[in-house]
Design an enzyme around this catalytic site. Sequence first.
Site, PDB file in Angstrom:
ATOM      1  N   LYS A 198       6.952 -35.641  34.066  1.00  0.00           N
ATOM      2  CA  LYS A 198       7.671 -36.577  33.191  1.00  0.00           C
ATOM      3  C   LYS A 198       8.332 -37.694  33.991  1.00  0.00           C
ATOM      4  CE  LYS A 198       9.782 -34.629  29.474  1.00  0.00           C
ATOM      5  NZ  LYS A 198      10.639 -33.663  28.723  1.00  0.00           N
ATOM      6  N   ARG A 253      21.731 -43.591  21.341  1.00  0.00           N
ATOM      7  CA  ARG A 253      21.602 -44.662  20.345  1.00  0.00           C
ATOM      8  C   ARG A 253      21.389 -44.038  18.980  1.00  0.00           C
ATOM      9  NH1 ARG A 253      16.120 -43.807  19.348  1.00  0.00           N
ATOM     10  NH2 ARG A 253      14.944 -43.186  21.189  1.00  0.00           N
TER      11      ARG A 253
HETATM   12  P1  ADP Z   1      13.235 -41.756  17.902  1.00  0.00           P
HETATM   13  O1  ADP Z   1      13.491 -40.350  18.178  1.00  0.00           O
HETATM   14  O2  ADP Z   1      14.427 -42.547  17.480  1.00  0.00           O
HETATM   15  O3  ADP Z   1      12.031 -41.991  17.083  1.00  0.00           O
HETATM   16  P2  ADP Z   1      11.597 -42.877  19.896  1.00  0.00           P
HETATM   17  O4  ADP Z   1      11.540 -42.327  21.275  1.00  0.00           O
HETATM   18  O5  ADP Z   1      10.421 -42.697  19.015  1.00  0.00           O
HETATM   19  O6  ADP Z   1      12.917 -42.303  19.318  1.00  0.00           O
HETATM   20  O7  ADP Z   1      11.946 -44.408  20.012  1.00  0.00           O
HETATM   21  C1  ADP Z   1      12.346 -45.227  18.932  1.00  0.00           C
HETATM   22  C2  ADP Z   1      11.814 -46.596  19.136  1.00  0.00           C
HETATM   23  O8  ADP Z   1      12.170 -47.086  20.410  1.00  0.00           O
HETATM   24  C3  ADP Z   1      10.305 -46.649  19.070  1.00  0.00           C
HETATM   25  O9  ADP Z   1       9.971 -47.844  18.426  1.00  0.00           O
HETATM   26  C4  ADP Z   1       9.873 -46.648  20.530  1.00  0.00           C
HETATM   27  O10 ADP Z   1       8.654 -47.330  20.686  1.00  0.00           O
HETATM   28  C5  ADP Z   1      11.016 -47.376  21.180  1.00  0.00           C
HETATM   29  N1  ADP Z   1      11.339 -46.913  22.533  1.00  0.00           N
HETATM   30  C6  ADP Z   1      11.749 -45.712  22.916  1.00  0.00           C
HETATM   31  N2  ADP Z   1      11.982 -45.645  24.217  1.00  0.00           N
HETATM   32  C7  ADP Z   1      11.722 -46.872  24.712  1.00  0.00           C
HETATM   33  C8  ADP Z   1      11.785 -47.461  26.011  1.00  0.00           C
HETATM   34  N3  ADP Z   1      12.192 -46.790  27.071  1.00  0.00           N
HETATM   35  N4  ADP Z   1      11.451 -48.760  26.118  1.00  0.00           N
HETATM   36  C9  ADP Z   1      11.064 -49.455  25.044  1.00  0.00           C
HETATM   37  N5  ADP Z   1      11.002 -48.955  23.799  1.00  0.00           N
HETATM   38  C10 ADP Z   1      11.314 -47.682  23.635  1.00  0.00           C
HETATM   39  P1  ADP Z   2      10.635 -39.239  25.163  1.00  0.00           P
HETATM   40  O1  ADP Z   2      11.715 -39.826  26.014  1.00  0.00           O
HETATM   41  O2  ADP Z   2       9.343 -39.935  25.308  1.00  0.00           O
HETATM   42  O3  ADP Z   2      11.081 -39.030  23.758  1.00  0.00           O
HETATM   43  P2  ADP Z   2      10.958 -36.356  25.548  1.00  0.00           P
HETATM   44  O4  ADP Z   2      11.381 -35.757  26.826  1.00  0.00           O
HETATM   45  O5  ADP Z   2      11.961 -36.403  24.463  1.00  0.00           O
HETATM   46  O6  ADP Z   2      10.374 -37.801  25.835  1.00  0.00           O
HETATM   47  O7  ADP Z   2       9.666 -35.595  25.027  1.00  0.00           O
HETATM   48  C1  ADP Z   2       8.921 -36.062  23.947  1.00  0.00           C
HETATM   49  C2  ADP Z   2       8.111 -34.943  23.340  1.00  0.00           C
HETATM   50  O8  ADP Z   2       7.256 -34.359  24.315  1.00  0.00           O
HETATM   51  C3  ADP Z   2       8.925 -33.776  22.813  1.00  0.00           C
HETATM   52  O9  ADP Z   2       9.382 -33.975  21.512  1.00  0.00           O
HETATM   53  C4  ADP Z   2       7.905 -32.644  22.892  1.00  0.00           C
HETATM   54  O10 ADP Z   2       7.020 -32.698  21.818  1.00  0.00           O
HETATM   55  C5  ADP Z   2       7.177 -32.959  24.160  1.00  0.00           C
HETATM   56  N1  ADP Z   2       7.783 -32.270  25.322  1.00  0.00           N
HETATM   57  C6  ADP Z   2       8.764 -32.742  26.121  1.00  0.00           C
HETATM   58  N2  ADP Z   2       9.070 -31.858  27.097  1.00  0.00           N
HETATM   59  C7  ADP Z   2       8.280 -30.780  26.897  1.00  0.00           C
HETATM   60  C8  ADP Z   2       8.096 -29.536  27.576  1.00  0.00           C
HETATM   61  N3  ADP Z   2       8.785 -29.224  28.679  1.00  0.00           N
HETATM   62  N4  ADP Z   2       7.164 -28.672  27.100  1.00  0.00           N
HETATM   63  C9  ADP Z   2       6.431 -28.997  26.009  1.00  0.00           C
HETATM   64  N5  ADP Z   2       6.543 -30.140  25.340  1.00  0.00           N
HETATM   65  C10 ADP Z   2       7.457 -31.042  25.762  1.00  0.00           C
END
Ligand code: ADP
Ligand code: ADP
Length: 445
Positions: free
Chosen positions: A158, A292
Site C-alpha cells: 500500500k 474530511r
Molecule cells: P469516500 O470514502 O469518501 O468515498 P474515497 O476514497 O472514495 O472516499 O474518496 C472520495 C473522493 O475523493 C473520490 O472522488 C476520490 O476519487 C477522491 N480522492 C480520494 N483520495 C484522493 C487523493 N489522495 N487525491 C485525489 N483525490 C482523492
Molecule cells: P484508500 O485510501 O484508497 O481508501 P484503504 O486503505 O482505505 O485505501 O483501502 C481501501 C480498500 O481496500 C478497503 O476498503 C478494502 O476493501 C481494501 N483493503 C485495504 N486494506 C486491506 C487489507 N489489509 N486486506 C484486505 N483488503 C484491504
Amino acid sequence: MYNRILIANRGEIALRIIRACREMGIETVAVFSEGDRGSAYLDLADEAYCVGNARSNESYLRIDQIISAAEVSGADAIHPGYGFLAENAKFNEVCRDCEIDFIGPSPEAMQKLGDKNEARSLANQAGVPVVPGSDGLIENEKEAIAVAEQIGFPVLIKATAGGGGKGMRVATDLATLKAGLEQAANEALAAFGNAGVYIEKFVEHPRHVEVQVLADKHGNVVHLWERDCSTQRRHQKLIEESPGPTLPGDTRSEICAAAVRMIENANYYNAGTVEFIVDQENNFYFIEVNARIQVEHPVSEMVTGIDLIQQQIKVGSGEILAFNQEDIPCNGVAIECRINAEDPAHNFRPCPGRIDQIFVPGGFGVRFDSHVHAGYTVPPYYDSMIGKLIVHQPTRDQAIDCMIGALSELRIEGIQTTAPFHIQVLRSQDFRDGKVDTGWVARTM
Ligand code: ADP
Ligand code: ADP
Ligand code: MG
C-alpha cells in the site's frame, strides 16, 4: 459563527454544503472551472467565481486561485468537501496563513493522519488493532520479502500517500511481491508525488466497516456509529449502509470506542472517519483515517438525525458540541447507492454526456443528493459520481425493498448509469443475507 463560506468543490457535495449554509443563514461563495460553467447549482450560491480551466489541476486544485476567490469575496472560511484539496495539508496551512478558517482538522493533525503509515503507528499508540504488517515504510526488496515471509502471503502493498483505491497491489508469492512493489511505488509517485509503500497482511473476504466521528476544538469526541461499505469494486465503495448488518453488539461497541480513542490521540477536530477491515471472525483492524467529510455521510445522518455538514461548520467556528454520546441515537437502517455516469454493461466505462431526461424517485424515507437535472451535461473531466440515492426505513429488509423501488423509479436518459447494477446487487440473496464482502462484486457480478 461564520458570515460567508467559500466552497472549494463542485457537483453534489458543493450543492450539499450550499444547502447546509443557507439553512444556517450563512452566505455562500461557489467556485467553478470552465468545465462547470453554467451549472445550475451555482445559482444557489450568493456569488460564484471561475477558478480556471476544466482540468482540475488547472482549477479546483489551484490553491492560489481558490485563495484569491476567498479574499476577493470576503469569505471567512473555506469548506473543502471531499477529494480535491480536502486532505491537502499545504492548502490547510495556506488558509491558516491567510487567516481564513479551513473547515477541517489542523494542518498538523491532517499531515499525521494523511500519511497512512504514520496513522498506523498512531493507532498502535492508541491501542487500536492494526492489520499485521511492516513496521514502517519498506526500504528495499529484501525487507519486503522478510516482512511477507513473516506475516505470510497473500500481502497487500500500500502507498502511504494513497487514496481513492490507488497505489495498492496484492502479492500472492515472491514474484508478484517483487513486481507489485515497483508498480505500487510508481503508481503512488505518479498520483501522489510520494513513492513510499508499506505492507499489510491481505485479509481475505473482509468487510469494510468505518466509524463516523465528530470532534470539536475543546477536546470533545463522539461517534455516530458505523457504516458498512463492503460492496466495492476495485477498492472503491459502491453501496454503503448504517448500521453494519453483521457486527455483534460487543464488537460494535469496541470498534466505535477504538475509533474515538484514535481521534482523541490525534488531537483531531472536525467530522472524520476511522476505517477498519473486519475479518470473518469479526476481528477488526484499523486501516486509515479520512480527515474530511465522506461521500457516504448521509447514511449516518439518516440514522442519527444529525446534519454532519452543519456540525462541521459549527465545530470549525469553535462551537462546543451540543450533545453527548448518550444523545446520539441509531434509528432504523439507511442505505446509499452511488449513482455514477458509468456503463456497468461495459466494465463500468465512464459515460459523460448530456442528460436528456431525468425522473427522480421520492416518497417516505427517500433522499436524492445530486446536482444534475434534465439538460445537464456530465463533464468528462471529473469523478463520474453524479448523485447519491439514500433510503431510510425501520428495518434492513424494508430499506432494501425501498431502495429497489427507488432505483427502479429513477430514470436518467441520455447516459448510462450504475442504477441497474445496484438493482441487481440489492436483489441478490447474498446482499439480503449480509454476506457481501469486499471481493463479492468481482467474484459474482
Ligand atoms: P469516500 O470514502 O469518501 O468515498 P474515497 O476514497 O472514495 O472516499 O474518496 C472520495 C473522493 O475523493 C473520490 O472522488 C476520490 O476519487 C477522491 N480522492 C480520494 N483520495 C484522493 C487523493 N489522495 N487525491 C485525489 N483525490 C482523492
Ligand atoms: P484508500 O485510501 O484508497 O481508501 P484503504 O486503505 O482505505 O485505501 O483501502 C481501501 C480498500 O481496500 C478497503 O476498503 C478494502 O476493501 C481494501 N483493503 C485495504 N486494506 C486491506 C487489507 N489489509 N486486506 C484486505 N483488503 C484491504
Ligand atoms: Mg479508505
